[in-house]
Write a protein that holds these residues in place. Structure first.
Motif, PDB file in Angstrom:
ATOM      1  N   SER A 153     -17.232  15.150  65.735  1.00 63.02           N
ATOM      2  CA  SER A 153     -17.667  14.889  67.110  1.00 63.02           C
ATOM      3  C   SER A 153     -19.158  15.224  67.231  1.00 63.02           C
ATOM      4  CB  SER A 153     -16.837  15.736  68.083  1.00 63.02           C
ATOM      5  OG  SER A 153     -17.494  15.855  69.315  1.00 63.02           O
ATOM      6  N   TYR A 180     -22.235  12.586  67.712  1.00 65.62           N
ATOM      7  CA  TYR A 180     -23.054  12.809  68.918  1.00 65.62           C
ATOM      8  C   TYR A 180     -24.533  12.940  68.548  1.00 65.62           C
ATOM      9  CZ  TYR A 180     -24.599  15.159  73.240  1.00 65.62           C
ATOM     10  OH  TYR A 180     -25.252  15.510  74.404  1.00 65.62           O
ATOM     11  N   ASP A 181     -24.802  13.780  67.544  1.00 72.29           N
ATOM     12  CA  ASP A 181     -26.195  13.976  67.117  1.00 72.29           C
ATOM     13  C   ASP A 181     -26.789  12.653  66.625  1.00 72.29           C
ATOM     14  OD1 ASP A 181     -26.222  16.627  67.782  1.00 72.29           O
ATOM     15  OD2 ASP A 181     -25.870  17.368  65.740  1.00 72.29           O
ATOM     16  N   ARG A 228     -27.602  10.431  69.560  1.00 68.66           N
ATOM     17  CA  ARG A 228     -28.797  10.909  70.267  1.00 68.66           C
ATOM     18  C   ARG A 228     -30.060  10.652  69.466  1.00 68.66           C
ATOM     19  NH1 ARG A 228     -28.669  14.917  74.530  1.00 68.66           N
ATOM     20  NH2 ARG A 228     -29.886  16.268  73.173  1.00 68.66           N
ATOM     21  N   VAL A 246     -16.423  11.568  71.511  1.00 70.94           N
ATOM     22  CA  VAL A 246     -17.694  11.296  72.196  1.00 70.94           C
ATOM     23  C   VAL A 246     -17.386  10.629  73.535  1.00 70.94           C
ATOM     24  CG1 VAL A 246     -19.131  11.069  70.125  1.00 70.94           C
ATOM     25  CG2 VAL A 246     -17.944   9.057  71.042  1.00 70.94           C
ATOM     26  N   TRP A 267     -21.099   5.796  75.664  1.00 70.28           N
ATOM     27  CA  TRP A 267     -21.843   5.372  74.474  1.00 70.28           C
ATOM     28  C   TRP A 267     -21.394   3.997  73.983  1.00 70.28           C
ATOM     29  CZ3 TRP A 267     -26.099   7.754  72.998  1.00 70.28           C
ATOM     30  CH2 TRP A 267     -26.274   9.105  73.284  1.00 70.28           C
TER      31      TRP A 267
END
Ligand code: GDP
Ligand code: IMO
Ligand code: MG
Length: 429
Positions: free
Chosen positions: A201, A205-206, A209, A250, A254
């Motif tokens: 997760s 996510y990183d 981003r 997430v 997105w």
């Protein structure tokens, strides 16, 4: 940069693997969010045929990192076999390139035995999928993250196999697997797989981003979804696009594109109603004889798939339940040479016309398709690379599918190989 979800609009085997492979050329991460090794995704690259069950199909591109998300149930033995198989085919499948969610549940031999003994007439793949998800929901499952502490992990496996074995003995009178032997076996698997285990997760996510592009590859299809499929003739996971967020951990915002993969005709493996099924020679023609690798025999179990005309009622349902933004139409080449094509545009149920997919399998079993006939084409279309290369009747068929779905068809595949595609920019995105 956002997520592109790739989901099946039928009963699985729509060609999700090959569409994932196609879109992976422009992506950074290829992730699986549901299912287990019940999935069988075939990708053809030149002479090489890759049959993937747990490893995301995008991994065939060298710069991609694969993620197996929390929503997946993992048979560790099968995952190791698949890693070794792909490595033997020349791929780097090191922990740098493949991340396994610490929250993914593990399939145990007791789950497989329970699936074989107890799934009755459903015609499951017998991979232990249903019992593994049941144990997850009962909060007694073993998760991949537990492999970090080998001794404690072996004890947990021992206890889980012992209790699963009790059920097997009491309900089905079967001799259960030996907990000691399974614990020792899984200790070995944990030694091998622990380096792959990650907080996926956070990893995804990183990456999002940082502007990376993520492909979320579904297994099965909407009609096999646990909640929205033809229950009880379904699998035990969330196969629809809504499962991407929970299956990867997430947020749903997105997800930008939702590509519905739709085979140019309908197939189903296992039991359950299928209104457009053709049991005679036309069905045999769609299935193929098994001589071609793409003929309709299961990638996972080898079972012949039930075949029929494309079901537009089910397709509209897939559009709604998944929030599809576009369609990828696969296996159009298989329709070449059929004199007349049929498309189900509605159902007849007890004398009434139904426009919407029914909510119960019992009603669906009584539905008769109302067909619209379209002219076929005789040309070999496997070399078409632009829509304009296709015969007028093929273009007409695609347009009609697009109209029924209310969506653009942005990808058309005319053969199993990577380059056998017509790719158009999505108007929806
Ligand atoms: P998935 O489970 O959705 O990934 O689909 P499968 O891999 O189980 O089944 C699709 C089969 O059709 C595979 O054998 C693919 O190689 C093959 N295939 C995919 N697209 C095409 C196509 O456009 N034409 C032909 N002839 N075969 C295709
Ligand atoms: P892919 O990802 C087609 C079907 C089985 C059975 C039902 C339940 O390749 O599209 P399970 O073992 O999941 O409990 O079986 O679901 N099924 C599939 N059919 N393609 C699949 O995956 C499938 N995965 C499960 O045949 O009817
Ligand atoms: Mg398949």
């Amino acid at each position: 940069m956002p997520i592109t979800a790739i989901v099946g609009t039928q009963w699985g085997d729509e060609g999700k693997g090959r569409i994932t492979d196609l879109l992976a050329a422009d992506a950074d991460i290829s992730a699986r969010f549901n299912g287990g090794d019940n999935a069988g995704h075939t990708v053809t690259v030149g002479q090489a045929i890759f049959r993937l069950h747990l490893i995301p199909s995008g991994l065939l591109h060298p710069a991609i990192v694969g993620v197996i998300g929390a929503g997946v149930v993992v048979n560790p033995r099968r995952l190791i076999e698949e890693i070794d198989q792909l490595a033997a085919q020349g791929l780097d499948v090191s922990p740098a390139r493949l991340k396994l969610s610490a929250a993914a549940h593990l399939i145990l031999p007791t789950h497989i035995a329970l699936d074989r003994a107890g799934s009755g007439g459903l015609g499951t793949t017998q991979r232990g999928i249903g019992p593994a998800y049941a144990e997850k929901a009962a909060r007694s499952g073993v998760r991949a993250g537990e492999m970090a502490d080998l001794e404690a992990f072996a004890e947990r496996v021992h206890a889980a196999v012992y209790s699963g074995g009790q059920v097997l003995r009491q309900l089905y009178g079967q001799e259960p697997p030996n907990p000691q032997a399974v614990a020792a076996e899984y200790y070995g698997y944990a030694q091998r797989l622990a380096p792959y285990v990650t907080d996926t997760s956070l990893y995804v996510y990183d990456a999002l981003r940082a502007g990376r592009r993520v492909l979320a590859e579904g297994a099965q299809g909407v009609l096999l979804d646990l909640d929205h499929g033809t229950y009880p003739f379904v699998t035990s996971s969330t196969t629809v696009a809504g499962g991407v967020a929970s299956g990867l951990g997430v947020g749903p915002q997105w997800i930008e594109r939702v590509v519905g993969v739709c085979k140019a005709f309908q197939t189903r493996v296992g039991a359950g109603p299928m209104p457009t099924e053709l049991t005679g020679p036309e069905g045999d023609r769609l299935r193929g004889t098994g001589e071609q690798p793409w003929d309709e025999f299961g990638t996972t179990t080898g079972r012949p798939r039930r075949c029929g005309w494309l079901d537009g009622v089910a397709l509209r349902y897939a559009v709604r339940v998944n929030g599809l933004t576009e369609l990828a139409l696969t296996k159009l080449d298989v329709l070449s040479g059929l004199g007349r094509l049929r498309l189900a545009v509605a159902y007849e149920y007890r004398g009434e016309r139904l426009e919407n997919f029914p909510t119960t399998a019992a009603v669906l079993a009584e539905c008769r398709p109302i067909y619209e006939d379209l002219p076929g084409w005789s040309e070999d279309i496997s070399r078409a690379r632009r829509r304009a290369d296709l015969p007028a009747a093929a273009r007409r068929y695609i347009d009609r599918v697009s109209e029924i779905a209310g969506l653009p068809v942005t990808i058309i595949s005319v053969g199993p190989e990577r380059q056998q595609t017509i790719v158009e920019t999505s108007k929806a995105c």
